[in-house]
Design a protein around this motif. Structure first.
Motif, PDB file in Angstrom:
ATOM      1  N   PRO A 186      37.443  38.209  33.282  1.00  0.00           N
ATOM      2  CA  PRO A 186      36.686  37.314  32.409  1.00  0.00           C
ATOM      3  C   PRO A 186      36.642  35.876  32.917  1.00  0.00           C
ATOM      4  N   ASP A 187      37.433  35.571  33.953  1.00  0.00           N
ATOM      5  CA  ASP A 187      37.542  34.199  34.452  1.00  0.00           C
ATOM      6  C   ASP A 187      36.619  33.903  35.631  1.00  0.00           C
ATOM      7  N   ALA A 188      35.845  34.888  36.066  1.00  0.00           N
ATOM      8  CA  ALA A 188      34.910  34.671  37.174  1.00  0.00           C
ATOM      9  C   ALA A 188      33.900  33.594  36.783  1.00  0.00           C
ATOM     10  N   PRO A 189      33.513  32.741  37.732  1.00  0.00           N
ATOM     11  CA  PRO A 189      32.599  31.638  37.419  1.00  0.00           C
ATOM     12  C   PRO A 189      31.139  32.090  37.362  1.00  0.00           C
ATOM     13  N   THR A 190      30.862  33.011  36.430  1.00  0.00           N
ATOM     14  CA  THR A 190      29.519  33.572  36.334  1.00  0.00           C
ATOM     15  C   THR A 190      28.880  33.347  34.972  1.00  0.00           C
ATOM     16  N   GLY A 191      29.667  32.981  33.976  1.00  0.00           N
ATOM     17  CA  GLY A 191      29.170  32.912  32.615  1.00  0.00           C
ATOM     18  C   GLY A 191      29.276  34.243  31.903  1.00  0.00           C
ATOM     19  N   SER A 192      29.486  35.321  32.665  1.00  0.00           N
ATOM     20  CA  SER A 192      29.595  36.653  32.060  1.00  0.00           C
ATOM     21  C   SER A 192      30.772  37.441  32.606  1.00  0.00           C
ATOM     22  N   GLY A 193      31.657  36.792  33.358  1.00  0.00           N
ATOM     23  CA  GLY A 193      32.770  37.521  33.960  1.00  0.00           C
ATOM     24  C   GLY A 193      32.306  38.364  35.127  1.00  0.00           C
ATOM     25  N   PHE A 194      33.191  39.265  35.591  1.00  0.00           N
ATOM     26  CA  PHE A 194      32.848  40.124  36.727  1.00  0.00           C
ATOM     27  C   PHE A 194      33.520  41.481  36.531  1.00  0.00           C
ATOM     28  N   TRP A 195      32.708  42.533  36.549  1.00  0.00           N
ATOM     29  CA  TRP A 195      33.202  43.904  36.454  1.00  0.00           C
ATOM     30  C   TRP A 195      33.535  44.397  37.854  1.00  0.00           C
ATOM     31  N   HIS A 196      34.783  44.771  38.067  1.00  0.00           N
ATOM     32  CA  HIS A 196      35.248  45.260  39.362  1.00  0.00           C
ATOM     33  C   HIS A 196      35.214  46.775  39.477  1.00  0.00           C
ATOM     34  N   TRP A 197      35.314  47.477  38.331  1.00  0.00           N
ATOM     35  CA  TRP A 197      35.345  48.941  38.371  1.00  0.00           C
ATOM     36  C   TRP A 197      35.034  49.486  36.998  1.00  0.00           C
TER      37      TRP A 197
END
Length: 176
Positions: A67-78
């Motif tokens: 949830p901390d990825a700098p995307t505004g929407s987090g980042f799904w890894h799997w």
């Protein structure tokens, strides 16, 4: 604290453990992303074991989310769906390109890099500590009904009314 489950219906918890990842600890280098240039990263999905799922569980899904990825929407890894109810563990590296360690019937969905596999941690250098929510979802259906090219967010939306329980480990990573 950006908790990805804060606005979802509460679900009973059960237990998830790992021989490769410890709750509240840093991710090992094998769970970092060599594909995204992290030295020593192997993009190896963590070993997971779970127990105590609620009665009526017919399948599981596993997700790994930052949830901390700098995307505004987090980042799904799997994201893996349709893991049969009689399966209660996955070996380290199960989420490789072929899903070689996944049980028959399980489906790996494309992550936010559009790769149908596990993608390790790769927080931007200097961005601080990121949290990785490694979650096993107990579901009341054998097949959640999402296509193999669905997004993890679509899986989450579809699962919302089928979750019987949730087990989560939270690991961290940062790159100086």
């Amino acid at each position: 604290m950006n908790d990805p489950f804060a606005r979802l219906p509460e679900a009973p918890s059960f237990t998830v453990t790992s021989t490769t990842v410890a709750d509240g600890e840093r991710l090992p280098s094998a769970q970092h992303s060599g594909m995204f240039g992290v030295p020593g990263g192997q993009d190896a999905s963590p070993q997971l074991s779970w127990s105590g799922a609620p009665a009526g569980t017919k399948s599981y899904a596993v997700t790994v989310y930052d949830p901390d990825a700098p995307t505004g929407s987090g980042f799904w890894h799997w994201a893996v769906a349709n893991i049969p109810a009689d399966v209660t563990s996955l070996p380290e590296g199960a989420g490789d390109d072929s899903g070689s360690g996944l049980p028959p019937g399980a489906v790996q969905l494309p992550n936010d890099a559009r790769l149908a596999r596990f993608l390790g941690a790769a927080p931007p250098a200097g961005h601080g500590e990121h949290r990785y929510f490694i979650t096993v979802h107990a579901l009341d259906v054998t097949d959640i009904g999402v296509p193999a090219d669905a997004t993890p967010a679509n899986l989450g939306f579809t699962m919302a009314g089928h979750i019987l329980g949730r087990a989560t480990l939270i690991a961290t990573a940062s790159i100086s």
